[in-house]
Design a protein around this motif. Sequence first.
Motif, PDB file in Angstrom:
ATOM      1  N   GLN A  24       0.836  -1.208   0.000  1.00 22.75           N
ATOM      2  CA  GLN A  24       0.000   0.000   0.000  1.00 22.75           C
ATOM      3  C   GLN A  24       0.870   1.257   0.000  1.00 22.75           C
ATOM      4  O   GLN A  24       0.603   2.214  -0.731  1.00 22.75           O
ATOM      5  CB  GLN A  24      -0.915  -0.016   1.216  1.00 22.75           C
ATOM      6  N   LEU A  25       1.930   1.251   0.801  1.00 24.51           N
ATOM      7  CA  LEU A  25       2.842   2.390   0.860  1.00 24.51           C
ATOM      8  C   LEU A  25       3.560   2.585  -0.473  1.00 24.51           C
ATOM      9  O   LEU A  25       3.759   3.720  -0.930  1.00 24.51           O
ATOM     10  CB  LEU A  25       3.863   2.176   1.982  1.00 24.51           C
ATOM     11  N   ASP A  26       3.913   1.488  -1.113  1.00 21.47           N
ATOM     12  CA  ASP A  26       4.600   1.570  -2.394  1.00 21.47           C
ATOM     13  C   ASP A  26       3.684   2.121  -3.486  1.00 21.47           C
ATOM     14  O   ASP A  26       4.139   2.839  -4.388  1.00 21.47           O
ATOM     15  CB  ASP A  26       5.113   0.177  -2.783  1.00 21.47           C
ATOM     16  N   GLU A  27       2.400   1.782  -3.404  1.00 19.74           N
ATOM     17  CA  GLU A  27       1.441   2.282  -4.383  1.00 19.74           C
ATOM     18  C   GLU A  27       1.252   3.797  -4.262  1.00 19.74           C
ATOM     19  O   GLU A  27       1.039   4.500  -5.240  1.00 19.74           O
ATOM     20  CB  GLU A  27       0.089   1.587  -4.208  1.00 19.74           C
ATOM     21  N   GLN A  28       1.360   4.313  -3.034  1.00 21.70           N
ATOM     22  CA  GLN A  28       1.099   5.727  -2.795  1.00 21.70           C
ATOM     23  C   GLN A  28       2.308   6.618  -3.068  1.00 21.70           C
ATOM     24  O   GLN A  28       2.171   7.839  -3.116  1.00 21.70           O
ATOM     25  CB  GLN A  28       0.642   5.926  -1.345  1.00 21.70           C
ATOM     26  N   ASN A  29       3.489   6.039  -3.235  1.00 16.33           N
ATOM     27  CA  ASN A  29       4.704   6.829  -3.408  1.00 16.33           C
ATOM     28  C   ASN A  29       5.473   6.376  -4.646  1.00 16.33           C
ATOM     29  O   ASN A  29       5.592   5.178  -4.910  1.00 16.33           O
ATOM     30  CB  ASN A  29       5.615   6.699  -2.181  1.00 16.33           C
ATOM     31  N   ASP A  30       5.995   7.361  -5.380  1.00 13.75           N
ATOM     32  CA  ASP A  30       6.847   7.072  -6.532  1.00 13.75           C
ATOM     33  C   ASP A  30       8.305   7.072  -6.081  1.00 13.75           C
ATOM     34  O   ASP A  30       8.791   8.049  -5.497  1.00 13.75           O
ATOM     35  CB  ASP A  30       6.650   8.126  -7.628  1.00 13.75           C
ATOM     36  N   MET A  32      12.534   5.309  -7.022  1.00 17.05           N
ATOM     37  CA  MET A  32      13.428   5.040  -8.148  1.00 17.05           C
ATOM     38  C   MET A  32      13.037   3.789  -8.930  1.00 17.05           C
ATOM     39  O   MET A  32      13.093   3.774 -10.153  1.00 17.05           O
ATOM     40  CB  MET A  32      14.862   4.898  -7.632  1.00 17.05           C
ATOM     41  N   LYS A  33      12.621   2.742  -8.219  1.00 18.10           N
ATOM     42  CA  LYS A  33      12.322   1.492  -8.914  1.00 18.10           C
ATOM     43  C   LYS A  33      11.104   1.610  -9.824  1.00 18.10           C
ATOM     44  O   LYS A  33      10.940   0.803 -10.743  1.00 18.10           O
ATOM     45  CB  LYS A  33      12.106   0.363  -7.901  1.00 18.10           C
ATOM     46  N   ASP A  34      10.263   2.615  -9.578  1.00 17.45           N
ATOM     47  CA  ASP A  34       9.076   2.791 -10.421  1.00 17.45           C
ATOM     48  C   ASP A  34       9.424   3.304 -11.810  1.00 17.45           C
ATOM     49  O   ASP A  34       8.563   3.342 -12.691  1.00 17.45           O
ATOM     50  CB  ASP A  34       8.093   3.756  -9.744  1.00 17.45           C
ATOM     51  N   TYR A  35      10.678   3.729 -12.012  1.00 20.96           N
ATOM     52  CA  TYR A  35      11.092   4.254 -13.315  1.00 20.96           C
ATOM     53  C   TYR A  35      12.106   3.336 -14.007  1.00 20.96           C
ATOM     54  O   TYR A  35      12.667   3.710 -15.039  1.00 20.96           O
ATOM     55  CB  TYR A  35      11.720   5.639 -13.143  1.00 20.96           C
ATOM     56  N   ALA A  36      12.358   2.158 -13.424  1.00 13.31           N
ATOM     57  CA  ALA A  36      13.430   1.303 -13.947  1.00 13.31           C
ATOM     58  C   ALA A  36      12.922  -0.074 -14.342  1.00 13.31           C
ATOM     59  O   ALA A  36      11.906  -0.555 -13.831  1.00 13.31           O
ATOM     60  CB  ALA A  36      14.539   1.163 -12.898  1.00 13.31           C
ATOM     61  N   VAL A  37      13.649  -0.677 -15.277  1.00 13.07           N
ATOM     62  CA  VAL A  37      13.419  -2.069 -15.659  1.00 13.07           C
ATOM     63  C   VAL A  37      14.733  -2.824 -15.513  1.00 13.07           C
ATOM     64  O   VAL A  37      15.825  -2.230 -15.543  1.00 13.07           O
ATOM     65  CB  VAL A  37      12.891  -2.204 -17.100  1.00 13.07           C
ATOM     66  N   ILE A  38      14.638  -4.129 -15.363  1.00 12.35           N
ATOM     67  CA  ILE A  38      15.813  -4.989 -15.287  1.00 12.35           C
ATOM     68  C   ILE A  38      15.892  -5.797 -16.569  1.00 12.35           C
ATOM     69  O   ILE A  38      14.926  -6.459 -16.960  1.00 12.35           O
ATOM     70  CB  ILE A  38      15.739  -5.933 -14.085  1.00 12.35           C
ATOM     71  N   ILE A  39      17.030  -5.736 -17.225  1.00 12.26           N
ATOM     72  CA  ILE A  39      17.247  -6.503 -18.455  1.00 12.26           C
ATOM     73  C   ILE A  39      18.240  -7.610 -18.137  1.00 12.26           C
ATOM     74  O   ILE A  39      19.362  -7.341 -17.691  1.00 12.26           O
ATOM     75  CB  ILE A  39      17.792  -5.606 -19.580  1.00 12.26           C
ATOM     76  N   THR A  40      17.837  -8.857 -18.330  1.00 12.04           N
ATOM     77  CA  THR A  40      18.680 -10.003 -18.000  1.00 12.04           C
ATOM     78  C   THR A  40      18.976 -10.839 -19.239  1.00 12.04           C
ATOM     79  O   THR A  40      18.401 -10.612 -20.310  1.00 12.04           O
ATOM     80  CB  THR A  40      18.000 -10.881 -16.939  1.00 12.04           C
ATOM     81  N   ASP A  41      19.880 -11.804 -19.053  1.00  7.28           N
ATOM     82  CA  ASP A  41      20.301 -12.720 -20.127  1.00  7.28           C
ATOM     83  C   ASP A  41      21.061 -11.998 -21.238  1.00  7.28           C
ATOM     84  O   ASP A  41      21.061 -12.436 -22.392  1.00  7.28           O
ATOM     85  CB  ASP A  41      19.100 -13.458 -20.733  1.00  7.28           C
ATOM     86  N   PHE A 120      13.659   5.071 -17.132  1.00  6.34           N
ATOM     87  CA  PHE A 120      12.798   5.837 -18.035  1.00  6.34           C
ATOM     88  C   PHE A 120      12.444   7.183 -17.412  1.00  6.34           C
ATOM     89  O   PHE A 120      12.566   7.384 -16.200  1.00  6.34           O
ATOM     90  CB  PHE A 120      11.526   5.044 -18.339  1.00  6.34           C
ATOM     91  N   ASP A 121      11.967   8.098 -18.248  1.00  6.59           N
ATOM     92  CA  ASP A 121      11.601   9.435 -17.781  1.00  6.59           C
ATOM     93  C   ASP A 121      10.334   9.417 -16.931  1.00  6.59           C
ATOM     94  O   ASP A 121      10.183  10.209 -16.004  1.00  6.59           O
ATOM     95  CB  ASP A 121      11.404  10.378 -18.972  1.00  6.59           C
ATOM     96  N   THR A 122       9.405   8.514 -17.255  1.00  6.59           N
ATOM     97  CA  THR A 122       8.139   8.445 -16.521  1.00  6.59           C
ATOM     98  C   THR A 122       7.811   7.004 -16.175  1.00  6.59           C
ATOM     99  O   THR A 122       8.285   6.054 -16.827  1.00  6.59           O
ATOM    100  CB  THR A 122       6.980   9.031 -17.358  1.00  6.59           C
ATOM    101  N   GLU A 123       6.987   6.857 -15.162  1.00 12.85           N
ATOM    102  CA  GLU A 123       6.549   5.516 -14.781  1.00 12.85           C
ATOM    103  C   GLU A 123       5.656   4.912 -15.857  1.00 12.85           C
ATOM    104  O   GLU A 123       5.699   3.706 -16.117  1.00 12.85           O
ATOM    105  CB  GLU A 123       5.806   5.572 -13.440  1.00 12.85           C
ATOM    106  N   GLN A 124       4.857   5.748 -16.500  1.00 12.03           N
ATOM    107  CA  GLN A 124       3.987   5.268 -17.565  1.00 12.03           C
ATOM    108  C   GLN A 124       4.813   4.729 -18.735  1.00 12.03           C
ATOM    109  O   GLN A 124       4.490   3.678 -19.311  1.00 12.03           O
ATOM    110  CB  GLN A 124       3.065   6.399 -18.051  1.00 12.03           C
ATOM    111  N   GLY A 125       5.893   5.428 -19.087  1.00  5.93           N
ATOM    112  CA  GLY A 125       6.763   4.951 -20.152  1.00  5.93           C
ATOM    113  C   GLY A 125       7.397   3.624 -19.807  1.00  5.93           C
ATOM    114  O   GLY A 125       7.541   2.746 -20.670  1.00  5.93           O
ATOM    115  N   ARG A 126       7.791   3.472 -18.538  1.00  5.39           N
ATOM    116  CA  ARG A 126       8.358   2.197 -18.093  1.00  5.39           C
ATOM    117  C   ARG A 126       7.344   1.076 -18.238  1.00  5.39           C
ATOM    118  O   ARG A 126       7.653  -0.014 -18.749  1.00  5.39           O
ATOM    119  CB  ARG A 126       8.823   2.340 -16.642  1.00  5.39           C
TER     120      ARG A 126
END
Length: 375
Positions: A24-30, A32-41, A120-126
């Motif tokens: 719930q706390l994570d949903e209410q706050n933006d 760093m991880k909300d703008y990032a993706v992990i690329i593996t392999d 990414f610049d925005t969470e929506q873009g991510r």
Amino acid sequence: VIVYVFSFVGSILFGIQQLRFYQQLDEQNDTMKDYAVIITDLPSLAGTEPVEEELKECLETSQRVTHFQQPVEEMGPFRRRLYEIEKMILSEGEEQEVSEAELKELVQSIRSSSMAFAVFDTEQGRDEAVQLLSNGLIFRDHTVRVKAATLEPHGVHWNNIDGTGFNGKLWRLAKGFVYIVLCLFLWMLIFYTPYAWAILKFNYEGGRQPGVIYTLIFSVIVCVGNLLMAEICGRVADAISFEFKDTRENCYMVLYLTAIALNVGLDLWTTYFMATQIMVGMDFRTEDGILLADVDSFVQKFESYALQRSMGQQLLEYAWPCTFILPFLAEPCAVIFLFSRSFMLLVGSHPELKVWECRNWLAALDLELGRYADC
């Protein structure tokens, strides 16, 4: 049984409540991880390859550090000797001046890892990128996986992102488990065996029982054993080189729980052996009036009141105060307050230390819960 069931169910419900609160706390706050993706392999490429430029169609990243130094005051020979010892412990070594050419050669000699982070610049873009690349991304004829980041930057062990893979971690885990078992037997041989020998040689005539000093010794043995296992399991979990701190903590908790279970098992087995020898020597009988020395069945001997009472008493002494109270009292006093005050004085008397070295020594300890797996 009721207390155990209530404690177990209560712990599970408390864990679920904490998880829901975090979500719930994570949903209410933006963050760093909300703008990032992990690329593996990702394929392992040489340092001379323009990997970042090729990934820059979807990715961007960067970071840096500095320090300063001050002169040392005059001091006597004894204080200077202590000062040098403290400096040897606190300092992490002198920095080397590296030319631009040497630095470039060093960077180009490093191969890329199999994991990368895209910001990414925005969470929506991510979120849109994760959805579009749900089936993977083709990079240099390799299909790499793309998923949303679930951890903050401080939850990543950046120095462990070396691409060793699952097999390497599994091999280090197996070696670490063997190391834990060996240390457990060494602890039993060095600390527990003398105590067991003293209990066996105690004079039980006239119903005498070991005094308070034996209970205190046993408490110290158990506390030392638990601290030893916590330190060893922590070092093994670190040696496995997990990329994420959460994974490291989960592994540490499982290893510590396993070590404590083996510890308790060895303790109960030793207690059973000692209690059998003592009760046989004192001519104890079963509820049917049969001498314990004449009982051949393990089940009948184990279920006898004398052995049950002795093993129950030993298990109680293991749990209280050794496990359920002493560590919780010792940690805030000895580990947190005493250590923090000591390092504040040491760092304050060493102005030559670099800023990042001072920060490392004065930083608060990670209050992880893995060490309490024995509870």
